[in-house]
Design a protein around this motif. Structure first.
Motif, PDB file in Angstrom:
ATOM      1  N   GLY A 140      25.614 -68.664  15.367  1.00 44.38           N
ATOM      2  CA  GLY A 140      26.075 -68.897  16.731  1.00 44.38           C
ATOM      3  C   GLY A 140      25.458 -67.992  17.770  1.00 44.38           C
ATOM      4  N   GLN A 141      24.440 -67.222  17.402  1.00 43.40           N
ATOM      5  CA  GLN A 141      23.830 -66.252  18.306  1.00 43.40           C
ATOM      6  C   GLN A 141      22.369 -66.604  18.588  1.00 43.40           C
ATOM      7  OE1 GLN A 141      25.712 -63.811  19.683  1.00 43.40           O
ATOM      8  NE2 GLN A 141      27.446 -64.656  18.530  1.00 43.40           N
ATOM      9  N   TRP A 142      21.861 -66.045  19.656  1.00 42.64           N
ATOM     10  CA  TRP A 142      20.479 -66.285  20.054  1.00 42.64           C
ATOM     11  C   TRP A 142      19.535 -65.198  19.555  1.00 42.64           C
ATOM     12  CZ3 TRP A 142      18.296 -62.475  23.175  1.00 42.64           C
ATOM     13  CH2 TRP A 142      19.202 -61.535  23.690  1.00 42.64           C
ATOM     14  N   THR A 143      20.098 -64.108  19.004  1.00 46.12           N
ATOM     15  CA  THR A 143      19.288 -62.916  18.728  1.00 46.12           C
ATOM     16  C   THR A 143      18.255 -63.134  17.622  1.00 46.12           C
ATOM     17  OG1 THR A 143      21.118 -62.145  17.337  1.00 46.12           O
ATOM     18  CG2 THR A 143      20.996 -61.275  19.572  1.00 46.12           C
ATOM     19  N   ILE A 144      18.631 -63.840  16.545  1.00 45.51           N
ATOM     20  CA  ILE A 144      17.670 -64.039  15.455  1.00 45.51           C
ATOM     21  C   ILE A 144      16.518 -64.940  15.891  1.00 45.51           C
ATOM     22  CG2 ILE A 144      17.335 -64.948  13.127  1.00 45.51           C
ATOM     23  CD1 ILE A 144      20.137 -63.991  12.420  1.00 45.51           C
ATOM     24  N   PRO A 145      16.771 -66.123  16.491  1.00 44.28           N
ATOM     25  CA  PRO A 145      15.619 -66.917  16.943  1.00 44.28           C
ATOM     26  C   PRO A 145      14.784 -66.205  18.003  1.00 44.28           C
ATOM     27  CG  PRO A 145      17.691 -67.869  17.711  1.00 44.28           C
ATOM     28  CD  PRO A 145      18.042 -66.838  16.697  1.00 44.28           C
ATOM     29  N   ALA A 146      15.414 -65.374  18.834  1.00 43.06           N
ATOM     30  CA  ALA A 146      14.647 -64.617  19.829  1.00 43.06           C
ATOM     31  C   ALA A 146      13.730 -63.610  19.145  1.00 43.06           C
ATOM     32  CB  ALA A 146      15.593 -63.918  20.799  1.00 43.06           C
ATOM     33  N   ARG A 147      14.233 -62.982  18.101  1.00 44.38           N
ATOM     34  CA  ARG A 147      13.428 -61.981  17.385  1.00 44.38           C
ATOM     35  C   ARG A 147      12.229 -62.622  16.699  1.00 44.38           C
ATOM     36  NH1 ARG A 147      14.756 -59.881  12.492  1.00 44.38           N
ATOM     37  NH2 ARG A 147      16.909 -60.624  12.672  1.00 44.38           N
ATOM     38  N   TYR A 148      12.375 -63.882  16.326  1.00 43.87           N
ATOM     39  CA  TYR A 148      11.259 -64.591  15.683  1.00 43.87           C
ATOM     40  C   TYR A 148      10.399 -65.342  16.690  1.00 43.87           C
ATOM     41  CZ  TYR A 148      12.814 -63.479  10.967  1.00 43.87           C
ATOM     42  OH  TYR A 148      13.138 -62.814   9.812  1.00 43.87           O
ATOM     43  N   GLY A 149      10.682 -65.193  17.983  1.00 46.24           N
ATOM     44  CA  GLY A 149       9.820 -65.731  19.027  1.00 46.24           C
ATOM     45  C   GLY A 149       9.934 -67.213  19.269  1.00 46.24           C
ATOM     46  N   ILE A 150      11.055 -67.841  18.869  1.00 49.18           N
ATOM     47  CA  ILE A 150      11.180 -69.287  19.060  1.00 49.18           C
ATOM     48  C   ILE A 150      12.280 -69.642  20.058  1.00 49.18           C
ATOM     49  CG2 ILE A 150      10.285 -69.779  16.749  1.00 49.18           C
ATOM     50  CD1 ILE A 150      13.192 -70.399  15.903  1.00 49.18           C
ATOM     51  N   TRP A 151      12.927 -68.648  20.647  1.00 47.90           N
ATOM     52  CA  TRP A 151      14.061 -68.899  21.554  1.00 47.90           C
ATOM     53  C   TRP A 151      13.576 -69.042  22.986  1.00 47.90           C
ATOM     54  CZ3 TRP A 151      18.973 -70.322  21.298  1.00 47.90           C
ATOM     55  CH2 TRP A 151      19.806 -70.119  22.397  1.00 47.90           C
ATOM     56  N   GLN A 152      14.073 -70.081  23.679  1.00 46.85           N
ATOM     57  CA  GLN A 152      13.790 -70.288  25.099  1.00 46.85           C
ATOM     58  C   GLN A 152      15.122 -70.367  25.838  1.00 46.85           C
ATOM     59  OE1 GLN A 152      11.405 -73.912  24.838  1.00 46.85           O
ATOM     60  NE2 GLN A 152       9.520 -72.720  24.995  1.00 46.85           N
ATOM     61  N   GLU A 153      15.435 -69.342  26.579  1.00 52.56           N
ATOM     62  CA  GLU A 153      16.741 -69.287  27.227  1.00 52.56           C
ATOM     63  C   GLU A 153      16.794 -70.165  28.474  1.00 52.56           C
ATOM     64  OE1 GLU A 153      19.285 -65.610  28.934  1.00 52.56           O
ATOM     65  OE2 GLU A 153      19.184 -65.906  26.776  1.00 52.56           O
ATOM     66  N   MET A 154      17.929 -70.874  28.634  1.00 54.92           N
ATOM     67  CA  MET A 154      18.154 -71.699  29.816  1.00 54.92           C
ATOM     68  C   MET A 154      19.129 -71.032  30.774  1.00 54.92           C
ATOM     69  SD  MET A 154      18.485 -75.507  28.149  1.00 54.92           S
ATOM     70  CE  MET A 154      17.263 -76.142  27.023  1.00 54.92           C
ATOM     71  N   MET A 155      20.205 -70.480  30.252  1.00 51.87           N
ATOM     72  CA  MET A 155      21.209 -69.896  31.130  1.00 51.87           C
ATOM     73  C   MET A 155      22.090 -68.950  30.329  1.00 51.87           C
ATOM     74  SD  MET A 155      23.720 -73.237  31.470  1.00 51.87           S
ATOM     75  CE  MET A 155      25.030 -72.404  32.337  1.00 51.87           C
ATOM     76  N   ARG A 156      22.637 -67.990  31.049  1.00 55.18           N
ATOM     77  CA  ARG A 156      23.652 -67.101  30.480  1.00 55.18           C
ATOM     78  C   ARG A 156      24.937 -67.299  31.264  1.00 55.18           C
ATOM     79  NH1 ARG A 156      21.049 -61.302  28.636  1.00 55.18           N
ATOM     80  NH2 ARG A 156      19.136 -62.141  27.706  1.00 55.18           N
ATOM     81  N   THR A 157      26.017 -67.406  30.551  1.00 56.43           N
ATOM     82  CA  THR A 157      27.291 -67.619  31.217  1.00 56.43           C
ATOM     83  C   THR A 157      28.340 -66.663  30.673  1.00 56.43           C
ATOM     84  OG1 THR A 157      28.105 -69.268  29.633  1.00 56.43           O
ATOM     85  CG2 THR A 157      26.782 -70.080  31.478  1.00 56.43           C
ATOM     86  N   TRP A 158      29.403 -66.521  31.459  1.00 58.54           N
ATOM     87  CA  TRP A 158      30.629 -65.892  30.986  1.00 58.54           C
ATOM     88  C   TRP A 158      31.709 -66.958  30.975  1.00 58.54           C
ATOM     89  CZ3 TRP A 158      31.664 -61.365  28.730  1.00 58.54           C
ATOM     90  CH2 TRP A 158      30.693 -60.352  28.820  1.00 58.54           C
ATOM     91  N   LEU A 159      32.484 -66.964  29.915  1.00 61.78           N
ATOM     92  CA  LEU A 159      33.610 -67.877  29.788  1.00 61.78           C
ATOM     93  C   LEU A 159      34.896 -67.071  29.882  1.00 61.78           C
ATOM     94  CD1 LEU A 159      34.843 -70.671  29.031  1.00 61.78           C
ATOM     95  CD2 LEU A 159      34.583 -69.999  26.633  1.00 61.78           C
ATOM     96  N   LYS A 160      35.699 -67.379  30.893  1.00 61.19           N
ATOM     97  CA  LYS A 160      36.999 -66.732  31.070  1.00 61.19           C
ATOM     98  C   LYS A 160      38.066 -67.798  30.888  1.00 61.19           C
ATOM     99  CE  LYS A 160      39.654 -63.228  32.798  1.00 61.19           C
ATOM    100  NZ  LYS A 160      39.573 -61.785  32.537  1.00 61.19           N
ATOM    101  N   GLY A 161      38.993 -67.563  29.979  1.00 58.56           N
ATOM    102  CA  GLY A 161      40.007 -68.559  29.701  1.00 58.56           C
ATOM    103  C   GLY A 161      41.400 -67.991  29.708  1.00 58.56           C
ATOM    104  N   GLY A 162      42.366 -68.868  29.890  1.00 60.43           N
ATOM    105  CA  GLY A 162      43.763 -68.480  29.858  1.00 60.43           C
ATOM    106  C   GLY A 162      44.603 -69.559  29.200  1.00 60.43           C
ATOM    107  N   ILE A 163      45.669 -69.143  28.541  1.00 62.09           N
ATOM    108  CA  ILE A 163      46.649 -70.067  27.981  1.00 62.09           C
ATOM    109  C   ILE A 163      47.836 -70.098  28.938  1.00 62.09           C
ATOM    110  CG2 ILE A 163      48.040 -70.677  25.972  1.00 62.09           C
ATOM    111  CD1 ILE A 163      45.029 -70.587  25.470  1.00 62.09           C
ATOM    112  N   PHE A 164      48.228 -71.302  29.360  1.00 67.14           N
ATOM    113  CA  PHE A 164      49.254 -71.468  30.380  1.00 67.14           C
ATOM    114  C   PHE A 164      50.392 -72.347  29.861  1.00 67.14           C
ATOM    115  CE2 PHE A 164      45.429 -70.412  32.624  1.00 67.14           C
ATOM    116  CZ  PHE A 164      45.832 -69.680  33.742  1.00 67.14           C
ATOM    117  N   GLU A 165      51.613 -72.007  30.292  1.00 70.45           N
ATOM    118  CA  GLU A 165      52.781 -72.848  30.067  1.00 70.45           C
ATOM    119  C   GLU A 165      53.061 -73.663  31.324  1.00 70.45           C
ATOM    120  OE1 GLU A 165      55.918 -70.771  26.971  1.00 70.45           O
ATOM    121  OE2 GLU A 165      56.009 -70.239  29.098  1.00 70.45           O
ATOM    122  N   GLY A 166      53.551 -74.879  31.128  1.00 69.15           N
ATOM    123  CA  GLY A 166      53.883 -75.717  32.276  1.00 69.15           C
ATOM    124  C   GLY A 166      54.051 -77.153  31.846  1.00 69.15           C
TER     125      GLY A 166
END
Length: 367
Positions: A140-166
């Protein structure tokens, strides 16, 4: 034949299921001491994204032979822009549990394998290459393919989530498009039940220190805390990209490590399952891995084109988009047919004015 799988996630476990069907028992290495994810949440299989597979659960169960039960089927999507909204109804997709629950995607997959999982194992491909004939990278990580020179990054994101009652409609997915609140990404609400839901905000190309500001601006601008009771929050970094090849020597790259995380909507579970099965078939039969992955690779490029459109859009564009979606018959064409809308719209990019196309191409890969 000795096969190692790095990662007991969605893609790695799907690969193990297919390998066992082919008479091969892989050895699985998982860095965590459990199956699942640290933070429970709900994601979606959206039929629009999985086309030409119209029903992803039926396809996975019948065609791939992997048994998967969804949390619920959703029959309505409500899209919001800053000054507009539209509703689409019909059999649109499925809600899936992500977490440690027994019904979570990963635990359902784990229950279908007999192969041994080495928990708490932090391994790299080079640690395994002398012992194993094939190594599947599915952490699930990009680090191994990047280390082998085959990774092409498109975007970096942060995911912020919450569990809500309602009070929630348990068959309804909500999605917000607002440049000021996501920097070009999106926010979604997916219910666990009629009284609990997850709200997740995806923000691209920002520093972690900026994340909370985006989160609380969304909560206050949409009166979320007045409508619902916040139970807990969590956050995760995320990298979306592609790989130049899904096979390098004896290594196979699948799931997010193989570029399977969709850069448009981010729901990469379907891709992960299919890629896991394709890797197993390639190992067992000798079929060319990149050929087996060609449809997913093509779809990933289409998603990248739409991500570029999102990056270049303004809030006024989002308002106009939802107005356009209210055109009689268009919503049904987009959501309720088997037509590969993404393929058609991707081809339509070539007809855009050159100035706009240049802006879109420049927007790829970040700020």
């Amino acid at each position: 034949m000795k096969v190692a799988i790095i990662g007991a996630g969605t893609s790695g476990l799907s690969c193990a299921i297919e390998l066992e069907k082919q008479g091969i028992s892989p050895v699985i290495f998982e860095c965590n001491d459990f199956i699942g994810e640290y933070h429970s949440h709900v994601s979606a299989f959206l039929g629009l994204i999985t086309r030409p597979v119209a029903d992803p659960i039926v396809y996975i169960n019948r065609d791939l032979g992997i048994k998967l039960k969804p949390l619920n089927r959703f029959r309505k999507v409500i899209h919001y822009s800053p000054n507009n909204q539209t509703v689409v109804s019909g059999p649109l997709g499925y809600f899936m549990i992500r977490g440690r629950e027994e019904i979570s995607v990963k635990n359902q997959l784990y229950a279908q394998i007999k192969s041994h999982v080495h928990f708490g194992s932090f391994v790299q491909p080079e640690d395994l290459e002398n012992e194993f004939d094939h190594i599947v990278v599915a952490d699930g990580q990009w680090t191994i393919p990047a280390r082998y020179g085959i990774w092409q990054e498109m975007m970096r994101t942060w995911l912020k989530g919450g569990i809500f009652e309602g009070d929630f409609e348990d068959d309804t997915l909500h999605m917000w498009l607002d440049k000021e609140l996501t920097n070009g990404a999106y926010i979604y609400l997916a219910p666990y039940s009629k009284n609990k839901a997850v709200i997740a905000q995806i923000v691209q190309n920002i520093e972690h220190a900026e994340l909370n500001d985006y989160w609380y601006r969304f909560l206050s601008s949409r009166d979320i805390l007045k409508k619902y009771n916040l139970l807990e929050t969590w956050e995760l970094p995320h990298h979306a990209g592609s790989v130049t090849t899904n096979k390098l020597n004896k290594m196979y790259f699948i799931g997010a490590s193989g570029g399977g995380a969709e850069p448009f909507l981010g729901f990469g579970q379907f891709n992960a399952i299919v890629a896991g099965v394709m890797a197993a078939k390639s190992i067992a039969t000798g079929a060319d891995m990149n050929f087996l992955m060609k449809d997913l690779t093509k779809k990933g490029q289409q998603m990248a084109d739409f991500r570029s459109l999102m990056n270049s859009a303004t809030n006024k564009d989002f308002d106009h988009l939802l107005t356009f979606m209210k055109t009689p018959g268009l919503r049904s064409l987009i959501y309720k047919t088997d037509i590969n809308i993404l393929d058609i719209l991707a081809k339509g990019l070539s007809f855009m004015p050159s100035r706009n196309k240049g802006d879109i191409l420049q927007s790829r890969g970040g700020k």
